[in-house]
Design a protein around this motif. Structure first.
Motif, PDB file in Angstrom:
ATOM      1  N   SER A   1     -19.759   2.606  -1.018  1.00 54.17           N
ATOM      2  CA  SER A   1     -21.029   3.198  -0.609  1.00 54.17           C
ATOM      3  C   SER A   1     -21.163   3.223   0.908  1.00 54.17           C
ATOM      4  N   TYR A   2     -20.835   2.119   1.568  1.00 55.01           N
ATOM      5  CA  TYR A   2     -20.907   2.087   3.031  1.00 55.01           C
ATOM      6  C   TYR A   2     -19.902   3.055   3.657  1.00 55.01           C
ATOM      7  N   ILE A   3     -18.709   3.096   3.111  1.00 53.26           N
ATOM      8  CA  ILE A   3     -17.669   3.974   3.657  1.00 53.26           C
ATOM      9  C   ILE A   3     -18.097   5.435   3.583  1.00 53.26           C
ATOM     10  N   GLU A   4     -18.684   5.820   2.465  1.00 48.48           N
ATOM     11  CA  GLU A   4     -19.042   7.226   2.286  1.00 48.48           C
ATOM     12  C   GLU A   4     -20.363   7.582   2.961  1.00 48.48           C
ATOM     13  N   ARG A   5     -21.310   6.675   2.984  1.00 51.46           N
ATOM     14  CA  ARG A   5     -22.587   6.977   3.636  1.00 51.46           C
ATOM     15  C   ARG A   5     -22.465   7.031   5.148  1.00 51.46           C
ATOM     16  N   TYR A   6     -21.554   6.238   5.698  1.00 56.50           N
ATOM     17  CA  TYR A   6     -21.408   6.184   7.151  1.00 56.50           C
ATOM     18  C   TYR A   6     -20.117   6.848   7.636  1.00 56.50           C
ATOM     19  N   ASN A   7     -19.478   7.590   6.741  1.00 56.67           N
ATOM     20  CA  ASN A   7     -18.268   8.344   7.107  1.00 56.67           C
ATOM     21  C   ASN A   7     -17.219   7.463   7.795  1.00 56.67           C
ATOM     22  N   LEU A   8     -16.986   6.299   7.259  1.00 62.12           N
ATOM     23  CA  LEU A   8     -16.031   5.363   7.857  1.00 62.12           C
ATOM     24  C   LEU A   8     -14.585   5.801   7.626  1.00 62.12           C
ATOM     25  N   HIS A   9     -14.364   6.678   6.659  1.00 58.88           N
ATOM     26  CA  HIS A   9     -13.009   7.131   6.352  1.00 58.88           C
ATOM     27  C   HIS A   9     -12.397   7.918   7.509  1.00 58.88           C
TER      28      HIS A   9
ATOM     29  N   GLY B   1      -7.272  -0.798  15.270  1.00 59.07           N
ATOM     30  CA  GLY B   1      -6.139  -1.553  15.782  1.00 59.07           C
ATOM     31  C   GLY B   1      -5.533  -2.449  14.705  1.00 59.07           C
ATOM     32  N   ASN B   2      -6.380  -3.065  13.891  1.00 57.49           N
ATOM     33  CA  ASN B   2      -5.893  -3.902  12.790  1.00 57.49           C
ATOM     34  C   ASN B   2      -5.226  -3.082  11.700  1.00 57.49           C
ATOM     35  N   MET B   3      -5.720  -1.858  11.520  1.00 57.09           N
ATOM     36  CA  MET B   3      -5.089  -0.985  10.539  1.00 57.09           C
ATOM     37  C   MET B   3      -3.662  -0.647  10.965  1.00 57.09           C
ATOM     38  N   LYS B   4      -3.481  -0.345  12.258  1.00 63.60           N
ATOM     39  CA  LYS B   4      -2.148  -0.021  12.766  1.00 63.60           C
ATOM     40  C   LYS B   4      -1.206  -1.213  12.662  1.00 63.60           C
ATOM     41  N   LYS B   5      -1.726  -2.397  12.943  1.00 65.01           N
ATOM     42  CA  LYS B   5      -0.874  -3.589  13.001  1.00 65.01           C
ATOM     43  C   LYS B   5      -0.627  -4.222  11.636  1.00 65.01           C
ATOM     44  N   TYR B   6      -1.664  -4.229  10.772  1.00 63.85           N
ATOM     45  CA  TYR B   6      -1.557  -4.968   9.511  1.00 63.85           C
ATOM     46  C   TYR B   6      -1.583  -4.077   8.266  1.00 63.85           C
ATOM     47  N   GLY B   7      -1.964  -2.796   8.428  1.00 65.20           N
ATOM     48  CA  GLY B   7      -1.940  -1.884   7.292  1.00 65.20           C
ATOM     49  C   GLY B   7      -3.164  -1.905   6.413  1.00 65.20           C
ATOM     50  N   ILE B   8      -4.261  -2.479   6.889  1.00 66.87           N
ATOM     51  CA  ILE B   8      -5.512  -2.515   6.122  1.00 66.87           C
ATOM     52  C   ILE B   8      -6.389  -1.354   6.577  1.00 66.87           C
ATOM     53  N   PRO B   9      -6.925  -0.549   5.660  1.00 66.15           N
ATOM     54  CA  PRO B   9      -7.749   0.594   6.069  1.00 66.15           C
ATOM     55  C   PRO B   9      -8.903   0.178   6.974  1.00 66.15           C
ATOM     56  N   ALA B  10      -9.068   0.886   8.077  1.00 64.79           N
ATOM     57  CA  ALA B  10     -10.162   0.581   9.003  1.00 64.79           C
ATOM     58  C   ALA B  10     -11.511   0.721   8.324  1.00 64.79           C
ATOM     59  N   SER B  11     -11.607   1.678   7.410  1.00 67.63           N
ATOM     60  CA  SER B  11     -12.875   1.894   6.707  1.00 67.63           C
ATOM     61  C   SER B  11     -13.258   0.676   5.870  1.00 67.63           C
ATOM     62  N   VAL B  12     -12.278   0.081   5.220  1.00 67.67           N
ATOM     63  CA  VAL B  12     -12.528  -1.106   4.394  1.00 67.67           C
ATOM     64  C   VAL B  12     -12.908  -2.293   5.274  1.00 67.67           C
ATOM     65  N   ILE B  13     -12.198  -2.449   6.394  1.00 68.15           N
ATOM     66  CA  ILE B  13     -12.506  -3.547   7.323  1.00 68.15           C
ATOM     67  C   ILE B  13     -13.948  -3.447   7.800  1.00 68.15           C
ATOM     68  N   LEU B  14     -14.361  -2.251   8.220  1.00 66.40           N
ATOM     69  CA  LEU B  14     -15.721  -2.057   8.730  1.00 66.40           C
ATOM     70  C   LEU B  14     -16.759  -2.261   7.637  1.00 66.40           C
ATOM     71  N   ALA B  15     -16.485  -1.756   6.442  1.00 63.78           N
ATOM     72  CA  ALA B  15     -17.436  -1.918   5.337  1.00 63.78           C
ATOM     73  C   ALA B  15     -17.607  -3.393   4.976  1.00 63.78           C
ATOM     74  N   GLN B  16     -16.493  -4.127   4.965  1.00 58.88           N
ATOM     75  CA  GLN B  16     -16.587  -5.560   4.699  1.00 58.88           C
ATOM     76  C   GLN B  16     -17.367  -6.273   5.804  1.00 58.88           C
TER      77      GLN B  16
END
Length: 294
Positions: free
Chosen positions: A210-218, A93-108
């Protein structure tokens, strides 16, 4: 007779002189000895912020990670997976509204909150270590970070922490460059965050990737953009499973009898370098554990 009178007169004079003599006694007042003044000072303890790091150990059944950011948190693969399941919709939802990748948000969120198990996340629903700053009018908690007992924001719900994180990135000029990248280019975003000064840790981008790729967050980026998702080859299941025989020359799977010293000799590395590459805090190894050796 005359002689007797003179003798008597002489005796009277001598007695009179003797009686009139006084003895002078002089007393001296001794000044009190002053003791040297002792000044006691209490040295203020110096606060040292814990170094942010991730220590990962693998067993035959699971992988345990120790995430140290604003607090030290022990998590497992299952806990991280549950965290992603719980907050993926908010991130998209934040990615749609603010343009930040969901994968990056979750990894952070995983890294900075210890997958929701860190002190700030538990006590204040603060998943991104956002401090009070001057414009904050809500509730707050005190927590050791750069300095002892700093002020951090407290939220009634974790979703508000996610919203504040998005507003923080979108509202600061220093992060403007990030929004020129493709929305699903998580590698550019991870490196851009570090370059813009979001984190001082030189390994911060690598940890996020590492988190994005190990947990398929992309995959959550692709759900927003509508692009086809291709699972990353080194996904979490491949790294965690000791039965997986990867042909990646940069990885080595620990076998029975291996030690850090024997592995370091095999790949012409120093033991300290091997530990640093794999974020190892001690010399403990598990059979099936995969180590980065190149």
């Amino acid at each position: 007779m005359f002689k007797k009178i003179i003798a008597l007169f002489t005796i009277i004079i001598l007695v009179s002189c003797s009686a009139s003599k006084t003895t002078a006694i002089t007393t001296r007042k001794t000044a009190p000895v002053q003791q040297p003044k002792v000044v006691r000072t209490t040295k203020k303890p110096v606060y040292t912020k814990p170094t942010a790091k991730v220590t990962r150990t693998s067993t035959l059944n699971n992988t345990t990670e120790v995430i140290e950011s604003t607090s030290k948190t022990v998590v497992t693969v299952d806990l991280i997976t549950d965290y992603v399941t719980q907050y993926k919709d908010i991130a998209m939802g934040n990615m749609k509204k603010y343009g930040i990748p969901a994968s990056v948000i979750l990894a952070q969120g995983i890294l900075e909150s210890g997958a929701g198990r860190g002190d700030l996340a538990v006590a204040a629903n603060n998943h991104f270590g956002i401090k009070c700053h001057k414009d904050w009018l809500g509730e707050s908690v005190r927590h050791d970070d750069d300095e002892a007992q700093e002020c951090f924001r407290k939220y009634p719900e974790a979703s508000e922490s996610y919203r504040d994180h998005a507003l923080f990135l979108a509202g600061k000029n220093r992060y403007a460059t990030l929004f020129t990248y493709e929305k699903d280019d998580y590698k550019a975003w991870a490196k851009g965050l570090r370059a813009a000064g979001y984190a001082t840790d030189p390994k911060y981008p690598d940890k996020l990737i590492s988190y994005i790729e190990r947990y398929n967050l992309h995959q959550y980026d692709c759900q927003v953009t509508g692009k086809e998702y291709k699972p990353f080859e080194k996904s979490m299941s491949a790294v965690a499973s000791p039965k997986s025989n990867s042909n990646d020359p940069s990885l080595y799977q620990v076998e029975k009898g291996d030690t850090l010293y024997s592995i370091s000799k095999k790949f012409n590395l120093l033991v300290d370098d091997l530990k640093q590459k794999n974020n190892l805090s001690d010399n403990t190894l598990s059979v099936g554990q995969k180590l980065i050796v190149k």
